[in-house]
Design a protein around this motif. Structure first.
Motif, PDB file in Angstrom:
ATOM      1  N   GLU A   1      10.850  11.284 -14.028  1.00  0.00           N
ATOM      2  CA  GLU A   1       9.460  11.196 -14.473  1.00  0.00           C
ATOM      3  C   GLU A   1       8.795   9.921 -13.947  1.00  0.00           C
ATOM      4  N   ILE A   2       9.532   8.834 -13.978  1.00  0.00           N
ATOM      5  CA  ILE A   2       8.985   7.565 -13.470  1.00  0.00           C
ATOM      6  C   ILE A   2       8.747   7.660 -11.965  1.00  0.00           C
ATOM      7  N   ARG A   3       9.681   8.298 -11.260  1.00  0.00           N
ATOM      8  CA  ARG A   3       9.540   8.460  -9.813  1.00  0.00           C
ATOM      9  C   ARG A   3       8.257   9.206  -9.473  1.00  0.00           C
ATOM     10  N   GLU A   4       8.027  10.318 -10.171  1.00  0.00           N
ATOM     11  CA  GLU A   4       6.845  11.137  -9.900  1.00  0.00           C
ATOM     12  C   GLU A   4       5.550  10.381 -10.208  1.00  0.00           C
ATOM     13  N   LYS A   5       5.619   9.449 -11.133  1.00  0.00           N
ATOM     14  CA  LYS A   5       4.441   8.677 -11.501  1.00  0.00           C
ATOM     15  C   LYS A   5       4.189   7.519 -10.528  1.00  0.00           C
ATOM     16  N   VAL A   6       5.264   6.876 -10.082  1.00  0.00           N
ATOM     17  CA  VAL A   6       5.138   5.660  -9.268  1.00  0.00           C
ATOM     18  C   VAL A   6       4.941   5.961  -7.790  1.00  0.00           C
ATOM     19  N   CYS A   7       5.683   6.918  -7.284  1.00  0.00           N
ATOM     20  CA  CYS A   7       5.737   7.152  -5.835  1.00  0.00           C
ATOM     21  C   CYS A   7       4.358   7.301  -5.169  1.00  0.00           C
ATOM     22  N   PRO A   8       3.458   8.122  -5.695  1.00  0.00           N
ATOM     23  CA  PRO A   8       2.167   8.302  -5.012  1.00  0.00           C
ATOM     24  C   PRO A   8       1.295   7.043  -5.002  1.00  0.00           C
ATOM     25  N   GLU A   9       1.511   6.149  -5.950  1.00  0.00           N
ATOM     26  CA  GLU A   9       0.628   4.982  -6.069  1.00  0.00           C
ATOM     27  C   GLU A   9       1.272   3.692  -5.583  1.00  0.00           C
ATOM     28  N   LEU A  10       2.437   3.816  -4.966  1.00  0.00           N
ATOM     29  CA  LEU A  10       3.109   2.609  -4.471  1.00  0.00           C
ATOM     30  C   LEU A  10       2.289   1.865  -3.420  1.00  0.00           C
ATOM     31  N   PRO A  11       1.540   2.556  -2.523  1.00  0.00           N
ATOM     32  CA  PRO A  11       0.685   1.815  -1.573  1.00  0.00           C
ATOM     33  C   PRO A  11      -0.347   0.930  -2.274  1.00  0.00           C
TER      34      PRO A  11
ATOM     35  N   LEU B   1       1.422  -2.145  -3.448  1.00  0.00           N
ATOM     36  CA  LEU B   1       1.630  -3.054  -2.319  1.00  0.00           C
ATOM     37  C   LEU B   1       0.371  -3.866  -2.053  1.00  0.00           C
ATOM     38  N   LYS B   2      -0.762  -3.200  -2.051  1.00  0.00           N
ATOM     39  CA  LYS B   2      -2.036  -3.878  -1.804  1.00  0.00           C
ATOM     40  C   LYS B   2      -2.324  -4.906  -2.887  1.00  0.00           C
ATOM     41  N   GLU B   3      -2.069  -4.522  -4.129  1.00  0.00           N
ATOM     42  CA  GLU B   3      -2.321  -5.427  -5.258  1.00  0.00           C
ATOM     43  C   GLU B   3      -1.432  -6.660  -5.201  1.00  0.00           C
ATOM     44  N   SER B   4      -0.212  -6.485  -4.754  1.00  0.00           N
ATOM     45  CA  SER B   4       0.734  -7.605  -4.722  1.00  0.00           C
ATOM     46  C   SER B   4       0.450  -8.581  -3.591  1.00  0.00           C
ATOM     47  N   GLY B   5      -0.161  -8.093  -2.500  1.00  0.00           N
ATOM     48  CA  GLY B   5      -0.424  -8.957  -1.348  1.00  0.00           C
ATOM     49  C   GLY B   5       0.819  -9.291  -0.553  1.00  0.00           C
ATOM     50  N   LEU B   6       1.893  -8.512  -0.736  1.00  0.00           N
ATOM     51  CA  LEU B   6       3.156  -8.762  -0.039  1.00  0.00           C
ATOM     52  C   LEU B   6       3.256  -7.908   1.220  1.00  0.00           C
TER      53      LEU B   6
ATOM     54  N   MET C   1       6.120  -6.154   1.983  1.00  0.00           N
ATOM     55  CA  MET C   1       6.885  -4.963   1.612  1.00  0.00           C
ATOM     56  C   MET C   1       7.159  -4.974   0.110  1.00  0.00           C
ATOM     57  N   VAL C   2       7.248  -3.775  -0.456  1.00  0.00           N
ATOM     58  CA  VAL C   2       7.583  -3.624  -1.865  1.00  0.00           C
ATOM     59  C   VAL C   2       8.703  -2.600  -1.997  1.00  0.00           C
ATOM     60  N   PHE C   3       9.696  -2.936  -2.825  1.00  0.00           N
ATOM     61  CA  PHE C   3      10.796  -2.016  -3.124  1.00  0.00           C
ATOM     62  C   PHE C   3      10.856  -1.812  -4.638  1.00  0.00           C
ATOM     63  N   PHE C   4      11.207  -0.597  -5.032  1.00  0.00           N
ATOM     64  CA  PHE C   4      11.299  -0.310  -6.463  1.00  0.00           C
ATOM     65  C   PHE C   4      12.590   0.440  -6.749  1.00  0.00           C
ATOM     66  N   MET C   5      13.429  -0.145  -7.610  1.00  0.00           N
ATOM     67  CA  MET C   5      14.743   0.395  -7.916  1.00  0.00           C
ATOM     68  C   MET C   5      14.686   1.256  -9.173  1.00  0.00           C
ATOM     69  N   LEU C   6      15.090   2.507  -9.049  1.00  0.00           N
ATOM     70  CA  LEU C   6      15.261   3.400 -10.188  1.00  0.00           C
ATOM     71  C   LEU C   6      16.767   3.515 -10.425  1.00  0.00           C
TER      72      LEU C   6
ATOM     73  N   GLY D   1       5.382  -0.264   2.775  1.00  0.00           N
ATOM     74  CA  GLY D   1       4.879  -1.400   3.536  1.00  0.00           C
ATOM     75  C   GLY D   1       5.693  -1.723   4.761  1.00  0.00           C
ATOM     76  N   GLY D   2       5.021  -1.971   5.887  1.00  0.00           N
ATOM     77  CA  GLY D   2       5.656  -2.431   7.113  1.00  0.00           C
ATOM     78  C   GLY D   2       6.882  -1.632   7.487  1.00  0.00           C
ATOM     79  N   SER D   3       7.951  -2.346   7.690  1.00  0.00           N
ATOM     80  CA  SER D   3       9.214  -1.708   8.091  1.00  0.00           C
ATOM     81  C   SER D   3      10.170  -1.606   6.914  1.00  0.00           C
ATOM     82  N   ALA D   4       9.621  -1.453   5.707  1.00  0.00           N
ATOM     83  CA  ALA D   4      10.459  -1.453   4.503  1.00  0.00           C
ATOM     84  C   ALA D   4      11.534  -0.374   4.550  1.00  0.00           C
ATOM     85  N   ARG D   5      11.110   0.854   4.845  1.00  0.00           N
ATOM     86  CA  ARG D   5      12.070   1.972   4.843  1.00  0.00           C
ATOM     87  C   ARG D   5      13.137   1.783   5.912  1.00  0.00           C
ATOM     88  N   GLN D   6      12.705   1.382   7.125  1.00  0.00           N
ATOM     89  CA  GLN D   6      13.655   1.210   8.217  1.00  0.00           C
ATOM     90  C   GLN D   6      14.619   0.067   7.926  1.00  0.00           C
TER      91      GLN D   6
END
Length: 550
Positions: A469-479, A482-487, A489-494, A508-513
């Protein structure tokens, strides 16, 4: 130890976006230090508490620490000069005497500790420059009592509490015939011992006679003055001295500055105060407290050596995670279990860093070393912190010392450790009323590697359904996060505590790679699931940092 040193606050505070260990360790260590030293150690928080932490505090009926927004230096950290003020009805002479006695150049004018204005040596000098104005005393509505005191005199007849409000000040140095040409109704007349001059002034309807050199006043003059409501003041001074002194009886409110005052408040930051001072030419600036009461004066010189706020850092030692303004504070101690970060101190500090799963474990060791048994509430907080940081002993960061400590503390607190952990984690993963931003930043830490800055948030749960449930809520709004944080890359651990695994969301950036390369995952990986990875501190961060450094 002086009372000032004993009462001075020492803030014990964890990192921004505090977790349960950060909050509970701050509370427990502040309590320990108070017992050991008797000083005023105060637990604070550097961010909002999580639902998990709130559950723990509520369970043990412990009040949430107050928020410490920053430790920038403020006016309350400066030695403000305390000065007793004067009433607006006080005379110029009284103000001048107080200035000379205290070797000051500026005096506050107060009404029940509220600032009405300020009077300076320059203002008093201006009062002397206006001596040519013979109506000055009445324009200023000067009280006869003030005139009497300024002239070191006494009231012979009349009401000393009345005011001289109309007419001019004249000296009767000529014959009565000539006096009739320049004395008007309601004038204040300075005379000598001549009966004729005194009588003439009364008959010309003067409002006040000032009799010089302590001359006797006849019964006839007293009777006439009383009948006509004329105030008679007797002074021991001669006519010249009296004429020089009399304007000093004017109330300070007539010459004080009361508009466009440059005032500061106790909570103002020194950087802002210095900026304002640089644009003003005043010597002293009034300081007001939160209730609007005058506190004292601050000058440029007193800003040179402000007291730094004293802090003890727990559960972190990195500048990016510390409360804002930490570079202006005096760090007394650091108690931590993380890697050594980039925080610099002004001088040597007590730094205790042990490779344990939780700061709370270290703090309980310090209780034991000082032969102090924590209260049930404090033991419960420390136990909860260890449960949280070690995921009930499932995290690879957990050591035998952490588990043994937690079980000992559970006995002191009177809790069933397994049942308590289940309810605590359940409360922490209940995020139904939280926004995505609140979810991401409730347990979030920033890290710097070379030119990159990234952040990692984490949610722990014993329920895969909750995590989904948290994944479905967070995933679409993660960009947006990222913008709000000014970083970069952002990572989120479930993190699933039961399965001992973490699904990692990246943005963000090359986070996934970076994650794919760091953990040697297949390039076509869809969902990034890291089996066996549950610790941000010991498993995720070192691996990411190593990859980014390469």
């Amino acid at each position: 130890m002086s009372d000032n040193q004993k009462d001075r606050k020492v803030y014990v505070v964890g990192h921004k976006n505090p977790d349960t260990d950060s909050i509970c360790s701050a509370i427990a260590y502040a309590e320990l230090k108070k017992q050991i030293t008797g000083k005023n150690y105060v637990a604070k928080r550097a961010g909002e508490v999580s639902e998990e932490t709130r559950y723990v505090l509520d369970y043990f009926h412990v009040e949430e620490p107050a928020l410490l927004q920053n430790v920038f230096q403020q006016l309350k950290d400066v030695d403000i000069r305390k000065i007793d003020g004067v009433s607006s009805q006080a005379s110029i002479k009284e103000a001048w005497a107080m200035m000379r006695e205290n070797s000051i150049r500026t005096l506050p004018v107060l009404n029940e500790q509220k600032l009405e204005g300020i009077i300076t040596i320059g203002d008093i000098a201006n009062s002397y420059m206006e001596l040519y104005d013979s109506y000055l005393l009445s324009d200023a509505r000067t009280q006869y009592r003030s005139i009497m005191n300024t002239l070191d005199g006494k009231i012979v007849t009349g009401n000393e509490h009345a005011y001289f409000v109309k007419g001019k000040v004249v000296i009767a140095a000529s014959s009565p015939d000539m006096m009739e040409n320049f004395i008007d109704e309601d004038d204040l007349v300075i005379v000598g011992n001549r009966y004729e001059s005194q009588l003439c002034a009364i008959e010309m309807d003067a409002s006040c006679l000032v009799i010089c050199q302590g001359a006797e006043v006849s019964k006839t003059i007293r009777k006439l003055a009383s009948e006509r409501d004329v105030v008679i003041i007797s002074t021991p001074h001669d006519t010249f001295t009296t004429a020089r002194l009399i304007n000093q009886s004017i109330p300070v409110k007539y010459f004080m500055t009361k508009e466009h005052l440059s005032t500061f408040h106790m909570n103002d930051y020194l950087e802002e105060v210095r900026d304002v001072m640089s644009k003003k030419r005043y010597r002293d600036f009034p300081v007001i407290d939160k209730k609007g009461r005058f506190t004292g004066f601050i000058s440029r010189r007193r800003l040179l050596k402000p007291r730094r706020k004293q802090v003890v850092l727990v559960d972190h030692n990195e500048k990016t995670q510390a409360v804002d303004g930490i570079e202006e504070a005096e760090i007394l101690e650091i108690i931590d279990h993380h890697r050594i970060g980039n925080l610099e101190t002004m001088g040597p500090v007590y730094f205790r860093n042990q490779p344990l799963g939780c700061t709370a474990t270290i703090i309980y060791q310090m209780y034991q070393e000082n032969q102090i048994t924590p209260s049930r509430e404090t033991a419960g907080l420390l136990c909860a912190a260890i449960i949280s940081d070690t995921l009930l002993f499932q995290s690879p960061t957990c050591t035998p010392m952490d588990e043994a400590t937690a079980r000992t503390l559970a006995q002191i607190a009177g809790i069933n450790i397994d049942e308590f952990a289940k309810e605590m984690f359940k409360a922490g993963s209940n995020l139904a009323n939280k926004s995505v931003s609140e979810i991401c930043f409730q347990d979030f830490k920033e890290f710097h590697v070379n030119e990159l800055t990234f952040g990692v948030g984490q949610i722990n749960s014993m329920s895969s359904e909750e995590l989904q449930e948290i994944r479905e809520k967070v995933c679409p709004e993660l960009p947006d996060v990222l913008k709000e944080s000014g970083l970069d890359m952002v990572f989120f651990m479930l993190t699933n505590i039961v399965d001992q695994s973490t699904e990692l969301l990246c943005c963000g950036g090359s986070a996934r790679q970076t994650v794919i390369d760091a953990f040697e995952l297949p390039e076509d990986t869809d969902q990034i699931v890291l089996n066996g990875v549950v610790s941000r501190k010991k498993q995720l961060i070192p691996t990411l940092v190593s990859e980014l450094q390469q």
